[in-house]
Design a protein around this motif. Structure first.
Motif, short mmCIF file in Angstrom:
data_model
loop_
_atom_site.label_atom_id
_atom_site.label_comp_id
_atom_site.label_asym_id
_atom_site.label_seq_id
_atom_site.Cartn_x
_atom_site.Cartn_y
_atom_site.Cartn_z
N THR A 355 43.62 32.00 38.04
CA THR A 355 43.63 31.24 36.61
C THR A 355 42.32 31.39 36.28
OG1 THR A 355 42.83 29.19 37.65
CG2 THR A 355 45.30 29.38 37.57
N THR A 356 42.25 31.34 34.82
CA THR A 356 40.96 31.27 34.22
C THR A 356 39.90 30.52 34.63
OG1 THR A 356 41.97 32.49 32.39
CG2 THR A 356 39.85 31.47 31.89
N GLY A 357 40.30 29.18 34.97
CA GLY A 357 39.78 28.09 35.46
C GLY A 357 38.95 28.67 36.95
N GLN A 358 39.82 29.21 37.74
CA GLN A 358 39.35 29.56 39.03
C GLN A 358 38.08 30.76 38.97
OE1 GLN A 358 43.14 30.52 40.72
NE2 GLN A 358 42.39 29.64 42.62
N LEU A 359 38.51 31.34 37.85
CA LEU A 359 37.48 32.58 37.60
C LEU A 359 36.36 32.29 37.21
CD1 LEU A 359 37.01 35.73 37.83
CD2 LEU A 359 38.17 35.85 35.67
N ASN A 360 36.23 31.23 36.24
CA ASN A 360 34.91 30.83 35.54
C ASN A 360 34.14 29.95 36.39
OD1 ASN A 360 34.73 31.97 32.73
ND2 ASN A 360 36.95 31.57 32.75
N ARG A 361 34.79 29.37 37.45
CA ARG A 361 34.07 28.58 38.49
C ARG A 361 33.12 29.53 39.01
NH1 ARG A 361 38.38 25.05 38.30
NH2 ARG A 361 39.57 26.04 39.84
N VAL A 362 33.79 30.56 39.69
CA VAL A 362 33.00 31.43 40.28
C VAL A 362 32.04 32.13 39.63
CG1 VAL A 362 33.23 33.81 41.59
CG2 VAL A 362 35.15 32.14 41.72
N ILE A 363 32.20 32.53 38.17
CA ILE A 363 31.08 33.04 37.31
C ILE A 363 29.92 32.09 37.29
CG2 ILE A 363 30.33 33.90 34.93
CD1 ILE A 363 32.16 35.75 36.65
N GLN A 388 41.22 37.17 33.84
CA GLN A 388 42.07 38.46 34.33
C GLN A 388 42.99 38.88 33.38
OE1 GLN A 388 43.37 37.63 38.20
NE2 GLN A 388 44.32 39.62 38.62
N ILE A 389 43.08 40.01 33.08
CA ILE A 389 44.07 40.56 31.99
C ILE A 389 45.06 41.47 32.76
CG2 ILE A 389 42.45 40.79 30.16
CD1 ILE A 389 42.14 43.89 30.62
N SER A 390 44.88 41.73 34.11
CA SER A 390 45.78 42.98 34.73
C SER A 390 45.74 42.54 36.08
CB SER A 390 45.69 44.03 34.28
OG SER A 390 46.69 44.82 34.77
N VAL A 391 46.58 43.48 36.85
CA VAL A 391 46.69 43.56 38.22
C VAL A 391 46.80 45.07 38.75
CG1 VAL A 391 47.61 41.18 38.83
CG2 VAL A 391 49.22 43.11 38.66
N ALA A 392 46.54 45.32 39.61
CA ALA A 392 46.80 46.57 40.61
C ALA A 392 46.01 47.76 39.51
CB ALA A 392 48.35 46.86 40.56
N PRO A 393 44.75 47.66 39.48
CA PRO A 393 43.79 46.86 39.96
C PRO A 393 43.80 45.51 39.58
CG PRO A 393 42.60 48.39 39.02
CD PRO A 393 44.09 48.75 38.89
N PRO A 394 43.24 44.63 39.94
CA PRO A 394 42.61 43.37 39.30
C PRO A 394 41.63 43.61 38.47
CG PRO A 394 42.71 43.08 41.97
CD PRO A 394 42.94 44.55 41.68
N THR A 395 42.22 43.40 37.31
CA THR A 395 41.15 43.57 36.02
C THR A 395 40.72 42.36 35.30
OG1 THR A 395 42.30 45.67 35.80
CG2 THR A 395 41.05 45.14 33.90
N ILE A 396 39.38 42.36 35.21
CA ILE A 396 38.82 41.23 34.63
C ILE A 396 38.03 41.66 33.63
CG2 ILE A 396 37.11 39.13 35.19
CD1 ILE A 396 38.27 39.54 38.30
N VAL A 397 38.00 40.97 32.54
CA VAL A 397 37.14 40.95 31.12
C VAL A 397 36.06 40.07 31.17
CG1 VAL A 397 36.92 41.18 28.85
CG2 VAL A 397 38.99 42.26 29.88
N LEU A 398 34.96 40.30 31.31
CA LEU A 398 33.82 39.25 31.24
C LEU A 398 33.07 39.46 29.92
CD1 LEU A 398 33.47 40.68 34.34
CD2 LEU A 398 32.45 38.67 34.44
N PHE A 399 33.09 38.20 29.10
CA PHE A 399 32.56 38.13 27.64
C PHE A 399 30.90 37.87 27.73
CE2 PHE A 399 37.03 38.22 27.06
CZ PHE A 399 37.14 38.79 25.82
#
Length: 456
Positions: A355-363, A388-399
């Motif tokens: 989730t976006t929440g999980q990801l942003n806690r890590v950031i 996260q916008i995609s999988v295979a590979p996990p693709t993450i956009v950081l603004f």
């Protein structure tokens, strides 16, 4: 699901590479007036209004390649077509319909994938009426665009997303894992395939280079079906003595690109070579999950234990330090099944979503642990949020406020923290760093806590 793929197809010199660069908003493909500069598939992630797709540029169809690579180029075009959700058939609005345009049209009529005709080089509105005669190709009215002058970029992006969106299924089908076995000559790839299939599907010989092409073997293991791809053994480019060897090399690299997981076989009895290191680099560049398969382990007894060999691999191929290791003896069928289970685990990891929440806690935790360094001229890097916008590979956009301020060392640090904290520990992650447009500031909120003073 993975990002939908859009393939650009057409004869040489209609501006396919320029079109990819326009839509991606950066120079991805080489643009040159010499026909045949693009040979392999070149891809980029494109986005509009937070919707994403992968765009693939292909070589010119029908080019008479000076290095006798016409067959290779056309094979890459077919691979791109087979994997696409939409095909952009590009023509030159300033030219008449050519015999090669007709050949491309015949090729595309034989596929089920939707085709959008695009008339490029429409540099002014005054010549757009010339697109009308391309209706005779049988794909409807062309969409006019100028890659050189960036005319109608947004309108074409909207059309692509509309057509791709209509094709998206309600539910993704259960994927079939594609395993690619790669490595130097005579490391035991064909022996591994035969042990896996339970029969001799490919020739096994002590003579290096017995396998000259990529061979697909469909395997059913405990009711689970997957595809294993045996490839030609790799060697230094300069040592290719025949066209067959060169094509084997090219097709091995193509097999890596179409695989889900790479089984990178290494001979335990010989040192890691430059060929191994280059192959490792290629796997990393393609963002492919990888199992380091140390074969002929029975012959290495007494030379090193598994722990020491793992440390040796980390030192010689540090860019694959996250990849798990399997020790096998393919000739005896030892640890073959457990290696496949490991590959299946990577296949699943690469398709995880957070989730976006999980990801942003890590950031936020990463920024709190280590602030990004200010630029030479005092610019303060700020991380706003990630998604996260995609999988295979996990693709993450950081603004961020300015991508130029985020140094490579800090990018690696952030990737490492994401890998450690989220379920991507053993697979490659694709990070896309994007500058946030000022108009988004109010709607997106404040930067991640600790990301530096907000002086916007």
């Amino acid at each position: 699901m993975s990002l939908p793929v859009v393939a650009i197809v057409g004869r040489p010199n209609v501006g396919k590479s320029s079109l990819l660069n326009l839509l991606a908003r950066r120079r991805v493909s080489i643009v040159d007036p010499t026909p045949g500069v693009t040979r392999d598939r070149v891809s980029a992630v494109c986005d509009l209004d937070d919707r994403y797709f992968e765009l693939i540029d292909t070589g010119g169809y029908g080019i008479e390649d000076q290095d006798n690579l016409t067959e290779h180029v056309e094979q890459q075009i077919r691979f791109a077509i087979d994997g696409a959700a939409l095909i952009l058939f590009v023509v030159d609005i300033r030219a008449e319909i050519t015999p090669l345009d007709l050949e491309v049209a015949r090729l595309l009529r034989g596929v089920k994938t939707p085709v959008q005709l695009v008339a490029n080089k429409a540099d002014t509105e005054a010549i757009e009426h010339l697109a009308g005669h391309f209706i005779a190709l049988g794909f409807g009215e062309p969409f006019c665009v100028s890659a050189l002058h960036a005319r109608h970029r947004r309108e074409l992006m909207e059309l692509i997303l509309e057509r791709v969106g209509d094709l998206a299924p309600d539910k993704a089908p259960d994927p079939v894992m594609k395993l690619c076995l790669v490595g130097r000559r005579n490391v035991g790839k064909s022996t591994f395939i035969n042990a896996l299939a339970g029969e001799e599907r490919v020739i096994v010989s002590e003579v290096p280079g017995t396998t000259r092409d990529s061979i697909d073997v469909r395997v059913n293991l405990d009711g689970r079906e997957f595809l294993a791809i045996d490839t030609a053994g790799l060697m230094k480019k300069g040592k290719h003595k025949t066209d067959v060897e060169f094509y084997g090399y090219s097709r091995a690299l193509a097999s890596i690109r179409r695989s889900d997981v790479a089984l990178f076989l290494i001979d335990a009895t010989v040192p890691i070579s430059d060929v191994d290191k280059k192959l490792a680099g290629y796997i990393v560049e393609e963002f492919k999950p990888c199992v380091l398969v140390i074969n002929k382990w029975d012959l290495a007894k007494g030379r090193a234990d598994a722990e020491a060999y793992g440390e040796y691999l980390s030192k010689t191929m540090p860019h694959l330090a996250y990849a798990p290791i399997a020790f096998t003896t393919a000739v005896a069928g030892r640890n073959i099944r457990s290696t496949i289970e490991l590959a299946q685990s990577l296949f699943n990891q690469a398709r995880q979503r957070v989730t976006t929440g999980q990801l942003n806690r890590v950031i936020e935790e990463a920024v709190a642990a280590q602030q990004p360094m200010a630029g030479k001229h005092g610019g303060q890097p700020k991380l706003y949020y990630a998604t996260q916008i995609s999988v295979a590979p996990p693709t993450i956009v950081l603004f961020v406020n300015n991508t130029a301020l985020i140094k490579e060392q800090y990018r690696r640090f952030v990737e490492k923290r994401i890998r450690e904290a989220l379920p991507f520990e053993e697979v490659p992650i694709r990070l896309i760093w994007r500058a946030r447009e000022s108009r988004e500031g109010a709607s997106r909120g404040a930067p991640a806590r600790g990301a530096g003073p907000d002086n916007a």
